[in-house]
Design an enzyme around this catalytic site. Structure first.
Site, PDB file in Angstrom:
ATOM      1  N   LYS A   1      47.349  51.498  76.524  1.00 26.83           N
ATOM      2  CA  LYS A   1      48.815  51.428  76.447  1.00 26.83           C
ATOM      3  C   LYS A   1      49.162  50.310  75.480  1.00 26.83           C
ATOM      4  CE  LYS A   1      52.470  53.381  78.286  1.00 26.83           C
ATOM      5  NZ  LYS A   1      52.579  54.741  78.851  1.00 26.83           N
TER       6      LYS A   1
ATOM      7  N   ASP B   1      56.643  56.347  74.786  1.00 30.49           N
ATOM      8  CA  ASP B   1      56.932  55.971  76.172  1.00 30.49           C
ATOM      9  C   ASP B   1      58.392  55.492  76.127  1.00 30.49           C
ATOM     10  OD1 ASP B   1      55.439  55.507  78.912  1.00 30.49           O
ATOM     11  OD2 ASP B   1      56.671  53.731  78.651  1.00 30.49           O
TER      12      ASP B   1
END
Ligand code: NDP
Ligand code: 2IT
Length: 451
Positions: free
Chosen positions: A125, A165
């Site tokens: 991430k 995201d």
């Protein structure tokens, strides 16, 4: 102390300020207790100790210029958490709250989510504390270029493939991809969520929301029911929320709430396709506030409240809850209010939207609880399919991608239920998803020896 409790204690001791990361580690590891007895080889190889330590953490300065020529400095992150089963894969989040703890929690969760999809993807991430709100397109472009100016050296189609995201959608992916291509001089599948004209996959924008509702459909089937006539509370108004609402409508349910970081709206008449089109234009094109939805349709607007606050305070009845905004949006009190108001199914579109207290309430009350890493895996799954199409230099038709997505969500649902049963936690999707995701990664790590 058990091996697991010992690892959790060490994580807390090492990084006491990383509260979201500690929460994610606690949530996952606690449910892995039954694997310790069945797999002494994992204990011996210190897999539990190793899996909570990222392969690497990259942190960097992102200087950029606004429209007035003023210079700003943000912080960039990429946490390549675990690459045992495939190239690192996971989204980028641009939001002022982003810090190392948040990126580590998201990267950690991504390991097990990606494993559950059945595709070859490791967990990662990244993101930045940059706030895209109120910035012009040009400012966002300059920020994305500055971010990629450093990130490019850490990623690659066989190394690490970021995606979107919170705060990172088609616009941002376009700017980042364009800049990567310019400086590396390669047209390659280094990001997913790309535009259709330059290597994106059909259904990727829809995938997380659609996949979430497909997963909920599977859970409901275990109780002999489906979405028809069900009242559904959705939070958020972004990518995941929008396509969750669309699929709820398509399967005969009624979505009755929507929200953003400023407030929430309840629409008992249902968010019909024409109203959803308004939300999409409002959020994706004009980048406005959800308050406008309440004004346009003459509905009560709850300033500063979340959907879950409103359900608790106004006693709104719902059958199903789909949190699609952000982490820890549902606490124990919210969860209790949901149960009291008739909610019997929770599907997590957002990552870690429920606190540990909330999860306990779902489990104690026999709520069908689809945890994020299973329920929202459709997004990264179609990202995996985008990578496959890029490698083939082909674009699959919409129907094929949607079919694959449905198959993957069905498989995840089954894998979670099967693992739960095998490890003595029948019907517990949280334990099942964590165990099923973990076993594959642990076995791969074991195969590599001590690296
Ligand atoms: P978007 O940026 O498209 O939308 C996020 C939505 O949530 C917006 O409505 C936003 O409000 C709201 N929101 C964000 N942060 C907060 C906050 N701190 N408090 C209240 N509301 C907030 O993001 P996505 O829809 O892509 O992501 C939503 C969730 O889904 C995240 O948890 C993400 O990690 C998760 N997810 C996303 C996937 C994807 O493919 N995009 C895949 C799997 C999970 P506002 O409009 O005011 O900013
Ligand atoms: O949380 C997630 O799974 C995502 N934001 C999507 C990641 C991806 O690589 O598509």
């Amino acid at each position: 102390m058990s091996v697991i409790q010992d690892v959790i204690a060490k994580v807390k001791e090492k990084d006491p300020e990383q509260k979201e990361f500690i929460q994610a580690v606690t949530e996952v590891l606690t449910t892995l207790e039954p694997t310790v007895e069945k797999h002494p080889e994992f204990v011996k190889a210190k897999i539990y100790e190793r899996i909570v330590e990222p392969d690497r953490v990259v942190m960097f300065r992102v200087p950029w210029e606004d429209d007035k020529g003023e210079i700003h400095v943000n912080r960039g992150f990429r946490v390549q958490f675990n690459g045992a089963i495939g190239p690192y894969k996971g989204g980028l989040r641009f939001h002022p709250s982003v810090n190392l703890s948040i990126i580590k929690f998201l990267g950690f969760e991504q390991i097990f989510k990606n494993s559950l999809t059945g595709l070859a993807m490791g967990g990662a991430k990244g993101g930045s504390d940059f706030d895209p709100k109120g910035k012009s397109d040009r400012e966002v472009m300059r920020f994305c270029y500055a971010f990629m100016r450093e990130l490019f050296r850490h990623i690659g189609p066989d190394t690490d493939v970021p995606a979107g995201d919170i705060g990172v959608g088609g616009r941002e992916i376009g700017y980042m991809y364009g800049y990567y291509k310019k400086i590396v001089n390669e047209h390659t599948g280094v990001l997913t969520g790309k535009g259709l004209e330059y290597g994106g996959s059909l259904i990727r924008p829809e995938a997380t929301g659609y996949g979430l509702v497909y997963f909920v459909h599977e859970m409901l089937a275990t109780r002999g029911t489906d979405l028809r006539g069900k009242k559904v509370a959705v939070s958020g108004a972004g990518n995941v929320a929008q396509y969750a609402i669309e699929k709820v409508n398509q399967l005969g349910g009624k979505a009755i709430t929507v929200s953003d970081s400023s407030g929430a709206v309840v629409d008992e008449a249902g968010i019909t396709p024409d109203k959803l089109a308004f939300i999409m234009e409002l959020k994706n094109v004009r980048r406005g506030r959800i308050k406008e939805y309440a004004e346009k349709y003459n509905l009560p607007y709850y300033e500063g409240k979340s959907v879950w606050d409103v359900i608790k305070e106004q006693g709104v009845k719902v059958d199903i809850a789909l949190p699609c905004a952000t982490q820890n949006e549902i606490n124990g009190e919210h969860a209790q209010a949901l149960v009291n108001n008739g909610c019997f199914c929770v599907g997590e579109g957002a990552n870690m939207p429920s606190t540990l207290d909330a999860i306990k309430i779902y489990l104690d009350n026999n709520v069908l609880y689809g945890p994020a890493k299973a329920a929202n895996a459709g997004g990264v799954a179609v990202s995996g399919l985008e990578m496959a199409q890029n490698s083939q230099r082909l674009s699959w038709p919409r129907e094929k991608v949607d079919e694959e997505l449905q198959k993957i969500m069905k498989n995840i649902h089954k894998a979670a239920l099967d693992a739960a049963e095998t490890y003595g936690q029948k019907g517990n999707y949280l334990a099942g998803a964590n165990i099923a995701g973990f076993i594959k990664v642990a076995k791969a790590m074991l195969a590599f020896g001590v690296v």
